[in-house]
Design a protein around this motif. Structure first.
Motif, PDB file in Angstrom:
ATOM      1  N   ASN A   1      43.418  43.681  44.896  1.00 25.68           N
ATOM      2  CA  ASN A   1      44.261  42.580  45.366  1.00 25.68           C
ATOM      3  C   ASN A   1      45.724  42.737  44.950  1.00 25.68           C
ATOM      4  O   ASN A   1      46.444  41.728  44.854  1.00 25.68           O
ATOM      5  CB  ASN A   1      43.730  41.238  44.851  1.00 25.68           C
ATOM      6  CG  ASN A   1      42.423  40.857  45.521  1.00 25.68           C
ATOM      7  OD1 ASN A   1      42.282  40.987  46.736  1.00 25.68           O
ATOM      8  ND2 ASN A   1      41.467  40.404  44.731  1.00 25.68           N
ATOM      9  N   SER A   2      46.156  43.946  44.721  1.00 28.13           N
ATOM     10  CA  SER A   2      47.558  44.143  44.329  1.00 28.13           C
ATOM     11  C   SER A   2      47.911  45.630  44.352  1.00 28.13           C
ATOM     12  O   SER A   2      47.034  46.495  44.384  1.00 28.13           O
ATOM     13  CB  SER A   2      47.818  43.577  42.922  1.00 28.13           C
ATOM     14  OG  SER A   2      47.089  44.316  41.953  1.00 28.13           O
ATOM     15  N   ILE A   3      49.221  45.874  44.347  1.00 29.78           N
ATOM     16  CA  ILE A   3      49.752  47.223  44.148  1.00 29.78           C
ATOM     17  C   ILE A   3      50.700  47.138  42.959  1.00 29.78           C
ATOM     18  O   ILE A   3      51.619  46.319  42.945  1.00 29.78           O
ATOM     19  CB  ILE A   3      50.515  47.735  45.380  1.00 29.78           C
ATOM     20  CG1 ILE A   3      49.613  47.752  46.614  1.00 29.78           C
ATOM     21  CG2 ILE A   3      51.063  49.133  45.121  1.00 29.78           C
ATOM     22  CD1 ILE A   3      50.355  48.121  47.890  1.00 29.78           C
TER      23      ILE A   3
ATOM     24  N   LEU B   1      43.922  55.309  42.313  1.00 32.06           N
ATOM     25  CA  LEU B   1      43.064  54.392  43.067  1.00 32.06           C
ATOM     26  C   LEU B   1      42.176  53.611  42.107  1.00 32.06           C
ATOM     27  O   LEU B   1      41.293  54.179  41.455  1.00 32.06           O
ATOM     28  CB  LEU B   1      42.197  55.173  44.056  1.00 32.06           C
ATOM     29  CG  LEU B   1      42.932  56.030  45.096  1.00 32.06           C
ATOM     30  CD1 LEU B   1      41.923  56.735  45.986  1.00 32.06           C
ATOM     31  CD2 LEU B   1      43.877  55.173  45.925  1.00 32.06           C
ATOM     32  N   ASN B   2      42.439  52.321  42.013  1.00 33.35           N
ATOM     33  CA  ASN B   2      41.598  51.431  41.213  1.00 33.35           C
ATOM     34  C   ASN B   2      40.802  50.548  42.183  1.00 33.35           C
ATOM     35  O   ASN B   2      41.012  49.357  42.301  1.00 33.35           O
ATOM     36  CB  ASN B   2      42.465  50.588  40.286  1.00 33.35           C
ATOM     37  CG  ASN B   2      41.628  49.689  39.385  1.00 33.35           C
ATOM     38  OD1 ASN B   2      40.440  49.941  39.164  1.00 33.35           O
ATOM     39  ND2 ASN B   2      42.243  48.633  38.872  1.00 33.35           N
TER      40      ASN B   2
ATOM     41  N   LYS C   1      41.949  44.458  36.386  1.00 35.53           N
ATOM     42  CA  LYS C   1      41.968  43.573  37.552  1.00 35.53           C
ATOM     43  C   LYS C   1      40.541  43.107  37.854  1.00 35.53           C
ATOM     44  O   LYS C   1      39.837  42.659  36.960  1.00 35.53           O
ATOM     45  CB  LYS C   1      42.608  44.286  38.742  1.00 35.53           C
ATOM     46  CG  LYS C   1      43.992  44.865  38.486  1.00 35.53           C
ATOM     47  CD  LYS C   1      45.018  43.798  38.169  1.00 35.53           C
ATOM     48  CE  LYS C   1      46.392  44.398  37.956  1.00 35.53           C
ATOM     49  NZ  LYS C   1      47.384  43.348  37.594  1.00 35.53           N
ATOM     50  N   GLN C   2      40.110  43.298  39.112  1.00 44.03           N
ATOM     51  CA  GLN C   2      38.752  42.864  39.479  1.00 44.03           C
ATOM     52  C   GLN C   2      37.746  44.013  39.457  1.00 44.03           C
ATOM     53  O   GLN C   2      36.640  43.878  39.962  1.00 44.03           O
ATOM     54  CB  GLN C   2      38.753  42.233  40.877  1.00 44.03           C
ATOM     55  CG  GLN C   2      39.436  40.889  40.954  1.00 44.03           C
ATOM     56  CD  GLN C   2      40.939  41.011  41.083  1.00 44.03           C
ATOM     57  OE1 GLN C   2      41.461  42.023  41.544  1.00 44.03           O
ATOM     58  NE2 GLN C   2      41.643  39.983  40.632  1.00 44.03           N
ATOM     59  N   ASN C   3      38.138  45.136  38.882  1.00 45.35           N
ATOM     60  CA  ASN C   3      37.270  46.304  38.883  1.00 45.35           C
ATOM     61  C   ASN C   3      36.631  46.534  37.520  1.00 45.35           C
ATOM     62  O   ASN C   3      37.313  46.483  36.482  1.00 45.35           O
ATOM     63  CB  ASN C   3      38.057  47.562  39.280  1.00 45.35           C
ATOM     64  CG  ASN C   3      37.777  47.965  40.702  1.00 45.35           C
ATOM     65  OD1 ASN C   3      37.165  47.230  41.459  1.00 45.35           O
ATOM     66  ND2 ASN C   3      38.235  49.142  41.084  1.00 45.35           N
TER      67      ASN C   3
ATOM     68  N   PRO D   1      44.325  47.932  28.921  1.00 46.69           N
ATOM     69  CA  PRO D   1      43.930  48.867  29.985  1.00 46.69           C
ATOM     70  C   PRO D   1      45.112  49.520  30.691  1.00 46.69           C
ATOM     71  O   PRO D   1      45.068  50.703  31.026  1.00 46.69           O
ATOM     72  CB  PRO D   1      43.125  47.985  30.939  1.00 46.69           C
ATOM     73  CG  PRO D   1      42.579  46.892  30.075  1.00 46.69           C
ATOM     74  CD  PRO D   1      43.642  46.630  29.051  1.00 46.69           C
ATOM     75  N   LEU D   2      46.211  48.751  30.915  1.00 43.74           N
ATOM     76  CA  LEU D   2      47.363  49.305  31.616  1.00 43.74           C
ATOM     77  C   LEU D   2      48.002  50.447  30.818  1.00 43.74           C
ATOM     78  O   LEU D   2      48.455  51.441  31.395  1.00 43.74           O
ATOM     79  CB  LEU D   2      48.396  48.213  31.894  1.00 43.74           C
ATOM     80  CG  LEU D   2      49.589  48.636  32.763  1.00 43.74           C
ATOM     81  CD1 LEU D   2      49.116  49.135  34.128  1.00 43.74           C
ATOM     82  CD2 LEU D   2      50.574  47.489  32.931  1.00 43.74           C
ATOM     83  N   GLU D   3      48.018  50.335  29.510  1.00 44.35           N
ATOM     84  CA  GLU D   3      48.579  51.399  28.681  1.00 44.35           C
ATOM     85  C   GLU D   3      47.748  52.669  28.808  1.00 44.35           C
ATOM     86  O   GLU D   3      48.290  53.792  28.836  1.00 44.35           O
ATOM     87  CB  GLU D   3      48.642  50.946  27.219  1.00 44.35           C
ATOM     88  CG  GLU D   3      49.618  49.808  26.966  1.00 44.35           C
ATOM     89  CD  GLU D   3      49.628  49.388  25.505  1.00 44.35           C
ATOM     90  OE1 GLU D   3      49.294  50.233  24.642  1.00 44.35           O
ATOM     91  OE2 GLU D   3      49.948  48.230  25.223  1.00 44.35           O
TER      92      GLU D   3
END
Length: 444
Positions: free
Chosen positions: A19-21, A76-77, A188-190, A261-263
């Motif tokens: 749901n986002s980039i 790709l997430n 995110k949602q994954n 997670p982003l790091e």
């Protein structure tokens, strides 16, 4: 083209989520990665197992125009990324063998998927090959490629998020060769889960989750039960998430990594960038590599190599030239000295034997003759100095010159000396021993 990215100063990264980039520009400074720009654009990309192309294009165009993007890496997430481990007889054409195998054994419609395969280097065998095959819906890759081509982007890689996670864990030595792990990574949602044995990814599961419909504890427990048939009792669980996991109970040792997670995605993506620039293998869904980008990245080293090579070549050529030039000059000086000595003796004899001798006229002829043999770097004419065997001069009479030369050089010698002295005339030609000729001239 973003030359900063290719020179490994700035790295542009796109993370395509459900749901986002997310766009991230980061920079490598010493031992740390610093985020320069980051923007999360909320837009539905994946819904009901389908990619929404219009939303993907609009989102990318917005980021491209805003940040002037040109070369970038894409993570790709998304769900629907599948993996399978295949063992086949060793062959020289593994791709064709894998396709034939999947056509027979896989329930997937292969024409709808793009796949990447990598041989397991830890289990090499003479007779069989073990391949880890990763599938992604073809429309995802085709859509991304259509957009980057339309807007003149250079994709450096298109990789699943599992690659970034896996290389991060290896780089930080969070997984050990002698142990097995189930890694749960929620972004995110994954929900991404990896079964890692002896540093090898054995299975990957990616699923879209809805925490409002089902608690995270229940989802994690279902995944563990799915893996139980393939894991040992001492398997460790690594949990990485921005969400809290309350009241979770399991018989396996569980480690909660205190890192966002982003790091992990950023640091893992940096390792993928490095693999691109060093031309190492990794899971990459690009149908062809961006060799132009590789070339630009390696351009500084190519220029340095070329300059060093050219400098060495120039130094060698200059050294050889100077060596032979020095030798030639030495030979010319020897011949010139011999000529000058010979002419000096002849001049003294003529002067001493004649009264009222015209010294200026004689010296003028001698200087002209000497200069003829001093023509720069003409080895044939320089060697001709030693050919002068006699010089006769009588007042008010032509100058007599005698040369002893090789018969093979006769025509060229006559041509050269006639050009310099237009009034010179051959009066006698006599063969002598050892293929030599004696040529007598008069200079009027």
């Amino acid at each position: 083209m973003n030359i900063f990215s290719l020179n490994k100063q700035f790295y542009d990264l796109l993370i395509v989520n459900i749901n986002s980039i997310t766009y991230i520009r980061f920079i490598k400074k010493q031992q740390s990665l610093n985020i320069v720009k980051i923007e999360n654009l909320e837009v539905t990309i994946f819904k009901d197992s389908l990619l929404i192309f219009d939303n993907l294009e609009k989102g990318l165009v917005s980021l491209i125009s805003k940040y002037k993007l040109s070369s970038l890496g894409i993570i790709l997430n998304l769900p629907n990324i599948l993996t399978q481990r295949i063992t086949l007889a060793r062959t020289n054409n593994p791709r064709e063998a894998i396709i034939n195998y999947l056509k027979v054994s896989s329930p997937l419609s292969l024409e709808k998927y793009t796949f990447f395969y990598k041989e397991d280097r830890y289990q090499l065998s003479v007779n069989v090959s073990n391949f880890n095959v990763v599938f992604v819906p073809k429309d995802i890759i085709d859509s991304l490629l259509a957009i980057v081509e339309k807007y003149n982007l250079i994709p450096l890689f298109i990789s699943p998020i599992t690659e970034a996670i896996y290389y991060y864990l290896l780089n930080k030595t969070l997984v050990d060769f002698n142990e097995d792990y189930i890694v749960f990574f929620i972004e995110k949602q994954n929900l991404i889960s990896l079964l890692i044995k002896k540093l090898r990814i054995e299975k990957i599961l990616i699923d879209e989750i809805n925490l409002e419909a089902q608690p995270l504890n229940v989802i994690i427990d279902k995944f563990i039960n799915f893996f139980k048939a393939n894991i040992a009792p001492d398997t460790k669980i690594l949990f990485i998430s921005d969400y809290r996991l309350d009241n979770f109970q399991t018989n396996f040792q569980t480690l909660f990594l205190d890192i966002k997670p982003l790091e992990i995605i950023i640091e893992g993506s940096y390792l993928i960038f490095e693999k691109v620039f060093s031309d190492q293998e990794f899971i990459d869904f690009l149908p062809i590599k961006s060799y132009f980008a590789y070339f630009l990245n390696k351009l500084p080293s190519i220029i340095i190599f070329t300059l060093v090579y050219a400098s060495l070549l120039l130094a060698i050529i200059s050294g050889v030239f100077l060596f032979f030039n020095q030798k030639l000059n030495e030979e010319i000086l020897i011949y010139q000295k011999n000529l000058n000595d010979q002419l000096l003796v002849l001049q003294r004899n003529v002067v001493n034997n004649q009264e009222n001798f015209d010294v200026d006229k004689f010296n003028g002829i001698i200087n002209k003759l000497t200069n003829y043999f001093k023509l720069s770097y003409n080895i044939e004419k320089a060697l001709s100095l030693s050919a002068l065997s006699n010089l006769e001069f009588v007042k008010d009479q032509p100058l007599g010159l005698s040369f002893i030369i090789n018969k093979d050089n006769k025509d060229q010698f006559q041509t050269d000396i006639s050009k310099e002295f237009r009034l010179i005339e051959l009066t006698k030609e006599e063969s002598i021993a050892n293929n030599l000729l004696k040529l007598d001239f008069i200079l009027k």
